[in-house]
Write an enzyme that holds these catalytic residues in place. Structure first.
Site: not given
Ligand code: DSN
Length: 412
Positions: A53, A233, A55, A227, A198, A224
């Site tokens: 933990y 993730r 925090e 990707k 974003d 994120t």
């Molecule tokens: N679910 C993602 C996507 O496929 O683009 C976005 O959060």
């Protein structure tokens, strides 16, 4: 992959993990938001760091015993700041949606106005969809794309001037063209709004200079890490020092509890990998592969939204052929291709049915697919769209897909 330890304790779950590995190895992955991490990243995500933990933030924790964790989190922060040329980073968001939620909490009061891209035109649920917290607690005005599939910046400016939003969001989950962050900032300044970029989808391309960076234009940058960035993730928020304290508070205690330090270690490794010259070559190949796939589809008589792509993704527009995204995505699965149905701009179908299929090349490029392979992938997709009633063509297409998977083994 090390499954023996899991199998000794829980064979049922071990078998399912093995089945999923087998599925990934024998499928051409075209879901534009997915990728395959390195084994080092996966290993880090399965370490003792999951037990701790922590925090708070490095050197300001609410629990003792965080001296090692602090070092790991600081390395992740420093690396991601360097990668994107930003002053401050919070690497704790569990996902991109959580990162966006924290920015909303910091920058807005309930019912403040937000200007963002409409979901059906390529935006994201967490940018103001009526079924998401962002649309439920804030007043959202949407911009879309023009008849050619491009953002109309004059229209964005007009909407901003008319509506005076407090926050403008530049970024999408399905936009195949370059985003002009400079122009977005000019619009934000004109109406006194914050700008959130974003970059979840294009992060890898931004980090390697293959897409213009929002650094210097956006007040907040969210992404994120899984990707095009090819990490575990998770999510990240970056900003100037001016907003650092407020953003950190919005993440914890504002929207999250204990950070996932095993994932933060895996993020740190991903940021290191993204600084290597091979990663830049990888991202350049992602874009080359994407352009070849789009052109192959067009050469086979199919439509692609905006007539092509500048990044890692595109949307097959099925309206002219009278097929739905739902049907084609399901049929593609029969020939070992995974992709997702997606709305096209002004889609006559519901989001559950859709008239489009989104296709991306980040994952296949990680496996080693090159332009010639993408031409075959495009041909398989065209076969499925045009000849799904022909069992022989479908069987041949499935065989072609499996041969590509065997040519480029995954997690051997
Ligand atoms: N679910 C993602 C996507 O496929 O683009 C976005 O959060």
């Amino acid at each position: 992959m090390e499954l023996d330890v899991i199998r000794r304790e829980d064979p049922e779950v071990a078998d399912l993990i093995e089945q999923e590995l087998h599925r990934q190895q024998n499928t051409i992955e075209l879901i534009a938001s997915e990728n395959f991490t390195s084994e080092a990243i996966m290993a880090a995500a399965g370490t003792v760091l999951t037990n701790k933990y922590a925090e708070g933030k490095p050197e300001k924790r609410y629990y003792n015993g965080c001296e090692v964790i602090d070092k790991i989190e600081k390395i992740a922060q420093e690396r991601v700041c360097k990668l994107f040329g930003m002053a401050h980073a919070n690497v704790q968001p569990h996902s991109g949606a959580q990162a966006n939620m924290a920015v909303f909490l910091y920058a807005l009061k309930p019912r403040d106005k937000v200007l963002s891209m409409d979901l059906s035109n390529g935006g994201h649920l967490s940018h103001g969809s009526p079924v998401n917290f962002s649309g439920l607690y804030f007043d959202v005005v949407s911009y879309g794309v023009d008849e050619n599939g491009y953002i109309d910046y004059d229209e964005v400016e007009k909407l901003a001037v008319e509506n005076k939003p407090k926050l403008i969001i530049a970024g999408a989950s399905n936009y195949p063209r370059i985003i002009d962050f400079k122009r977005f900032r000019e619009i934000a300044d004109k109406v006194g709004a914050y700008l959130l970029a974003d970059i979840a989808h294009i992060a890898g391309l931004v980090a390697t200079g293959l897409h213009p960076s929002p650094a210097g234009y956006a007040h907040f940058v969210t992404t994120t890490t899984h990707k095009t960035l090819r990490g575990p993730r998770g999510g990240v928020i970056m900003c100037d020092e001016e907003h650092a304290l407020g953003i950190d508070k919005a993440v914890f205690p504002g929207t999250q509890g204990g950070p996932l330090e095993h994932i933060i270690a895996a993020k740190a490794i991903a940021f290191k990998e993204a600084m290597a010259p091979e990663y830049k070559e990888y991202c350049a190949q992602v874009v080359k592969n994407s352009k070849v796939l789009a052109q192959t589809l067009i050469d086979n008589g199919l439509d692609v939204v905006s007539g092509g792509t500048d990044n890692h993704l595109m949307t097959l527009d099925l309206r002219k052929i009278g097929r739905t995204g739902k049907d084609i995505a399901n049929l593609l699965e029969e020939v070992h291709i995974t992709a997702n149905k997606n709305t096209v701009p002004n889609d006559p179908q519901s989001p559950f049915v859709t008239s489009g299929v989104r296709l991306g090349t980040a994952a296949t490029t990680t496996r080693g697919f090159k332009e010639d392979d993408m031409k075959i992938v495009g041909k398989i997709i065209a076969n499925v769209v045009k000849h799904s009633d022909d069992a022989e063509i479908m069987a041949k297409s499935a065989q072609m897909a499996l041969e590509l998977c065997q040519k480029h083994p995954l997690y051997k």
